[in-house]
Design a protein around this motif. Structure first.
Motif, PDB file in Angstrom:
ATOM      1  N   SER A 143       0.806  -1.222   0.000  1.00  0.00           N
ATOM      2  CA  SER A 143       0.000   0.000   0.000  1.00  0.00           C
ATOM      3  C   SER A 143       0.839   1.271   0.000  1.00  0.00           C
ATOM      4  O   SER A 143       0.328   2.353  -0.332  1.00  0.00           O
ATOM      5  CB  SER A 143      -0.946   0.008   1.208  1.00  0.00           C
ATOM      6  OG  SER A 143      -0.210   0.075   2.422  1.00  0.00           O
ATOM      7  N   LEU A 144       2.116   1.189   0.367  1.00  0.00           N
ATOM      8  CA  LEU A 144       2.971   2.374   0.415  1.00  0.00           C
ATOM      9  C   LEU A 144       3.751   2.602  -0.878  1.00  0.00           C
ATOM     10  O   LEU A 144       4.424   3.624  -1.027  1.00  0.00           O
ATOM     11  CB  LEU A 144       3.963   2.267   1.581  1.00  0.00           C
ATOM     12  CG  LEU A 144       3.395   2.405   2.994  1.00  0.00           C
ATOM     13  CD1 LEU A 144       4.518   2.369   4.022  1.00  0.00           C
ATOM     14  CD2 LEU A 144       2.600   3.690   3.143  1.00  0.00           C
ATOM     15  N   ILE A 145       3.670   1.665  -1.794  1.00  0.00           N
ATOM     16  CA  ILE A 145       4.425   1.783  -3.044  1.00  0.00           C
ATOM     17  C   ILE A 145       3.715   2.743  -3.991  1.00  0.00           C
ATOM     18  O   ILE A 145       2.514   2.628  -4.226  1.00  0.00           O
ATOM     19  CB  ILE A 145       4.603   0.403  -3.702  1.00  0.00           C
ATOM     20  CG1 ILE A 145       5.466  -0.499  -2.818  1.00  0.00           C
ATOM     21  CG2 ILE A 145       5.233   0.542  -5.088  1.00  0.00           C
ATOM     22  CD1 ILE A 145       5.581  -1.920  -3.329  1.00  0.00           C
ATOM     23  N   ASP A 146       4.478   3.712  -4.501  1.00  0.00           N
ATOM     24  CA  ASP A 146       3.943   4.592  -5.531  1.00  0.00           C
ATOM     25  C   ASP A 146       4.985   4.756  -6.626  1.00  0.00           C
ATOM     26  O   ASP A 146       6.005   4.050  -6.636  1.00  0.00           O
ATOM     27  CB  ASP A 146       3.510   5.946  -4.947  1.00  0.00           C
ATOM     28  CG  ASP A 146       4.654   6.718  -4.295  1.00  0.00           C
ATOM     29  OD1 ASP A 146       5.821   6.487  -4.666  1.00  0.00           O
ATOM     30  OD2 ASP A 146       4.378   7.563  -3.423  1.00  0.00           O
ATOM     31  N   ALA A 147       4.746   5.697  -7.536  1.00  0.00           N
ATOM     32  CA  ALA A 147       5.635   5.848  -8.691  1.00  0.00           C
ATOM     33  C   ALA A 147       7.035   6.276  -8.293  1.00  0.00           C
ATOM     34  O   ALA A 147       7.995   6.082  -9.062  1.00  0.00           O
ATOM     35  CB  ALA A 147       5.036   6.862  -9.661  1.00  0.00           C
ATOM     36  N   ASN A 148       7.192   6.828  -7.090  1.00  0.00           N
ATOM     37  CA  ASN A 148       8.502   7.295  -6.649  1.00  0.00           C
ATOM     38  C   ASN A 148       9.220   6.322  -5.728  1.00  0.00           C
ATOM     39  O   ASN A 148      10.319   6.612  -5.265  1.00  0.00           O
ATOM     40  CB  ASN A 148       8.357   8.645  -5.939  1.00  0.00           C
ATOM     41  CG  ASN A 148       7.906   9.745  -6.886  1.00  0.00           C
ATOM     42  OD1 ASN A 148       8.336   9.789  -8.034  1.00  0.00           O
ATOM     43  ND2 ASN A 148       7.029  10.613  -6.420  1.00  0.00           N
ATOM     44  N   THR A 149       8.611   5.176  -5.452  1.00  0.00           N
ATOM     45  CA  THR A 149       9.261   4.172  -4.614  1.00  0.00           C
ATOM     46  C   THR A 149      10.334   3.459  -5.428  1.00  0.00           C
ATOM     47  O   THR A 149      10.074   2.971  -6.524  1.00  0.00           O
ATOM     48  CB  THR A 149       8.234   3.151  -4.095  1.00  0.00           C
ATOM     49  OG1 THR A 149       7.195   3.840  -3.397  1.00  0.00           O
ATOM     50  CG2 THR A 149       8.896   2.156  -3.154  1.00  0.00           C
ATOM     51  N   LYS A 150      11.530   3.398  -4.874  1.00  0.00           N
ATOM     52  CA  LYS A 150      12.659   2.819  -5.615  1.00  0.00           C
ATOM     53  C   LYS A 150      13.275   1.601  -4.939  1.00  0.00           C
ATOM     54  O   LYS A 150      13.995   0.846  -5.596  1.00  0.00           O
ATOM     55  CB  LYS A 150      13.755   3.875  -5.811  1.00  0.00           C
ATOM     56  CG  LYS A 150      13.287   5.133  -6.530  1.00  0.00           C
ATOM     57  CD  LYS A 150      12.709   4.833  -7.907  1.00  0.00           C
ATOM     58  CE  LYS A 150      12.244   6.119  -8.581  1.00  0.00           C
ATOM     59  NZ  LYS A 150      11.578   5.856  -9.881  1.00  0.00           N
ATOM     60  N   ALA A 151      13.022   1.423  -3.628  1.00  0.00           N
ATOM     61  CA  ALA A 151      13.715   0.335  -2.932  1.00  0.00           C
ATOM     62  C   ALA A 151      12.979  -0.044  -1.658  1.00  0.00           C
ATOM     63  O   ALA A 151      12.236   0.759  -1.084  1.00  0.00           O
ATOM     64  CB  ALA A 151      15.151   0.750  -2.596  1.00  0.00           C
ATOM     65  N   ILE A 152      13.215  -1.277  -1.233  1.00  0.00           N
ATOM     66  CA  ILE A 152      12.812  -1.755   0.091  1.00  0.00           C
ATOM     67  C   ILE A 152      14.055  -2.296   0.774  1.00  0.00           C
ATOM     68  O   ILE A 152      14.836  -3.040   0.173  1.00  0.00           O
ATOM     69  CB  ILE A 152      11.741  -2.861   0.000  1.00  0.00           C
ATOM     70  CG1 ILE A 152      10.444  -2.311  -0.600  1.00  0.00           C
ATOM     71  CG2 ILE A 152      11.475  -3.480   1.379  1.00  0.00           C
ATOM     72  CD1 ILE A 152       9.369  -3.364  -0.834  1.00  0.00           C
ATOM     73  N   SER A 153      14.259  -1.905   2.034  1.00  0.00           N
ATOM     74  CA  SER A 153      15.390  -2.414   2.814  1.00  0.00           C
ATOM     75  C   SER A 153      14.876  -2.937   4.140  1.00  0.00           C
ATOM     76  O   SER A 153      14.088  -2.270   4.816  1.00  0.00           O
ATOM     77  CB  SER A 153      16.426  -1.304   3.045  1.00  0.00           C
ATOM     78  OG  SER A 153      17.553  -1.815   3.732  1.00  0.00           O
ATOM     79  N   MET A 154      15.320  -4.135   4.540  1.00  0.00           N
ATOM     80  CA  MET A 154      14.792  -4.774   5.747  1.00  0.00           C
ATOM     81  C   MET A 154      15.740  -5.859   6.240  1.00  0.00           C
ATOM     82  O   MET A 154      16.598  -6.344   5.500  1.00  0.00           O
ATOM     83  CB  MET A 154      13.424  -5.401   5.453  1.00  0.00           C
ATOM     84  CG  MET A 154      13.477  -6.508   4.403  1.00  0.00           C
ATOM     85  SD  MET A 154      11.851  -7.179   3.928  1.00  0.00           S
ATOM     86  CE  MET A 154      11.364  -8.004   5.446  1.00  0.00           C
ATOM     87  N   SER A 155      15.556  -6.241   7.492  1.00  0.00           N
ATOM     88  CA  SER A 155      16.259  -7.400   8.044  1.00  0.00           C
ATOM     89  C   SER A 155      15.487  -8.670   7.708  1.00  0.00           C
ATOM     90  O   SER A 155      14.258  -8.657   7.582  1.00  0.00           O
ATOM     91  CB  SER A 155      16.390  -7.273   9.562  1.00  0.00           C
ATOM     92  OG  SER A 155      17.241  -6.220   9.910  1.00  0.00           O
ATOM     93  N   TYR A 156      16.216  -9.757   7.591  1.00  0.00           N
ATOM     94  CA  TYR A 156      15.585 -11.075   7.457  1.00  0.00           C
ATOM     95  C   TYR A 156      15.109 -11.543   8.827  1.00  0.00           C
ATOM     96  O   TYR A 156      13.959 -11.954   8.996  1.00  0.00           O
ATOM     97  CB  TYR A 156      16.584 -12.046   6.851  1.00  0.00           C
ATOM     98  CG  TYR A 156      16.059 -13.441   6.580  1.00  0.00           C
ATOM     99  CD1 TYR A 156      14.692 -13.721   6.541  1.00  0.00           C
ATOM    100  CD2 TYR A 156      16.953 -14.484   6.334  1.00  0.00           C
ATOM    101  CE1 TYR A 156      14.230 -15.002   6.279  1.00  0.00           C
ATOM    102  CE2 TYR A 156      16.496 -15.763   6.064  1.00  0.00           C
ATOM    103  CZ  TYR A 156      15.137 -16.021   6.042  1.00  0.00           C
ATOM    104  OH  TYR A 156      14.691 -17.286   5.788  1.00  0.00           O
ATOM    105  N   VAL A 157      15.984 -11.455   9.823  1.00  0.00           N
ATOM    106  CA  VAL A 157      15.679 -11.843  11.201  1.00  0.00           C
ATOM    107  C   VAL A 157      15.913 -10.633  12.096  1.00  0.00           C
ATOM    108  O   VAL A 157      16.943  -9.971  11.986  1.00  0.00           O
ATOM    109  CB  VAL A 157      16.562 -13.020  11.652  1.00  0.00           C
ATOM    110  CG1 VAL A 157      16.468 -13.242  13.162  1.00  0.00           C
ATOM    111  CG2 VAL A 157      16.176 -14.296  10.905  1.00  0.00           C
ATOM    112  N   THR A 158      14.962 -10.342  12.986  1.00  0.00           N
ATOM    113  CA  THR A 158      15.129  -9.191  13.870  1.00  0.00           C
ATOM    114  C   THR A 158      15.971  -9.578  15.084  1.00  0.00           C
ATOM    115  O   THR A 158      15.859 -10.678  15.619  1.00  0.00           O
ATOM    116  CB  THR A 158      13.785  -8.639  14.355  1.00  0.00           C
ATOM    117  OG1 THR A 158      13.095  -9.612  15.136  1.00  0.00           O
ATOM    118  CG2 THR A 158      12.927  -8.209  13.170  1.00  0.00           C
TER     119      THR A 158
END
Length: 387
Positions: A143-158
């Motif tokens: 729902s947060l992705i729009d035309a200006n979204t270029k990347a997602i960054s996250m941990s695999y395990v917290t």
């Protein structure tokens, strides 16, 4: 418990775990005999021969290949860094972002992943956060992705509660939306299987002092070499496709290497890389799948014991949602840490309690000892007898 490998033989390779109840691999692992021997051999060579550097570099390349095998990557896609934070910063600054672009992250994820991208706000980059939850998958970000979204960054395990997120579905979403995908695997690598190609990662970063069994000061970066548009924010001779053999900089020949070497700035942590080589051999001998399965069984035993003591588990319980080796007991850390230390039980304070983190060397007796120590204080107010 099912015997996935000879745990008692492995324990003998980690002398520290016979002197204390060590349940803190999420902070750092104790040194093993093979790692110690590799470091001693490096020091001996340096001391006695002033260092056969060309031989050390050859060994480094062999270790690079072993890292690649661990991640199902090519050696040309692996760079050596100083730590996870450096790897995340290299990745963040390599992305071709411009003012008005945005990056998606998880609120409450490791701060050094977040800061690498938050630092880009000075260039006009927006960082958007989704809420932390037991389940994070592609739908969480959609729902947060729009035309200006270029990347997602996250941990695999917290690190703070042992969530294991669905990076495969997020990677598929990134591929569909043509987004870059950056993954911090610091708390997963060495315990949880990771396939860089299956998860469609652009970059993967980690350090080596937890599941990879090496002292602090060495990190790793995977780069999808099909993403040739991603270039380093800094440059050194070693980063170039054609490093000058006479060590004279040539402004007309500055093309970066077509391998992950483009992200290296040298010199290398050669002692750490020698240690990593020995650690990777040990991990390969045991098998990641076996380490994961063993930790899951110990974790199930821990959860059952905490339930008997009416102590809540922070984070998910389901195997599909949790890491096999990181558990947080809802005990106030400021009230319990000194007590655990007095009983030679090594754990870590975390946001919502006390973190118990397992390694390949832990056994059922370690878990039972922890539960005994908790039970003694809660039921009698007295410490148990020494184990």
């Amino acid at each position: 418990m099912k015997q996935y490998y000879d745990v008692e033989a492995v324990r003998k390779l980690f002398p520290a775990v016979e002197k204390m109840t060590y349940l803190d691999s999420g902070f750092q692992t104790p040194m093993s005999t093979p790692v110690k021997q590799a470091l001693e051999a490096f020091v001996s060579e340096s001391y006695e021969t002033a260092g056969p550097k060309s031989v050390w570099i050859e060994r480094m390349e062999a270790t690079r290949a072993k890292v690649a095998t661990l991640l199902n990557a090519a050696p040309e896609e692996i760079a050596f860094t100083k730590n996870t934070s450096e790897a995340m910063n290299i990745a963040a600054n390599a992305l071709p972002l411009k003012a008005g672009d945005n990056v998606l992250m998880i609120h409450g994820d490791h701060p050094n992943n977040a800061y690498a991208f938050l630092n880009l706000r000075k260039k006009g980059i927006e960082v958007r956060f989704i809420d932390m939850a037991d389940i994070v998958n592609a739908e969480s970000f959609a729902s947060l992705i729009d035309a200006n979204t270029k990347a997602i960054s996250m941990s695999y395990v917290t690190f703070h509660a042992g969530h294991r997120f669905d990076i495969e579905s997020v990677g598929t979403l990134c591929r569909e939306k043509n987004l870059y995908f950056i993954i911090d695997i610091m708390q997963a690598v060495g315990v949880v299987p990771i396939d860089a190609k299956t998860v469609r990662a652009t970059f993967i970063g980690c350090g080596t002092h937890k599941g990879l069994l090496v002292p602090q000061g060495l990190g790793l970066l995977y780069w999808d070499r099909t993403r040739i548009e991603l270039e380093p924010a800094y440059l050194a001779a070693i980063s170039l496709q054609n490093p000058p053999s006479d060590f004279i900089a040539r402004p007309d020949d500055m093309a970066v290497a077509d391998t992950a070497r483009r992200f290296e700035i040298g010199n290398f942590n050669l002692p750490g890389i020698h240690a990593l080589d020995a650690a990777l051999d040990l991990i390969a001998q045991i098998g990641i799948d076996n380490i994961q399965a063993h930790c899951f069984e110990l974790g199930d035993r821990l959860i059952a014991g905490l339930e008997e003591l009416n102590i809540e588990l922070v984070g998910p319980r389901d195997h599909a949602l949790r890491a096999p080796h990181i558990y947080v007991a809802a005990l106030p850390a400021d009230e319990w840490m000194d007590y655990f230390a007095s009983e030679d039980v090594r754990v870590s304070p975390e946001r919502d309690g006390v973190r118990i983190s397992l390694g390949m060397f832990n056994n059922a007796s370690d878990v039972d000892r922890l539960l005994e120590v908790i039970r003694a204080r809660r039921e009698t107010g007295r410490a148990p007898r020494a184990a």
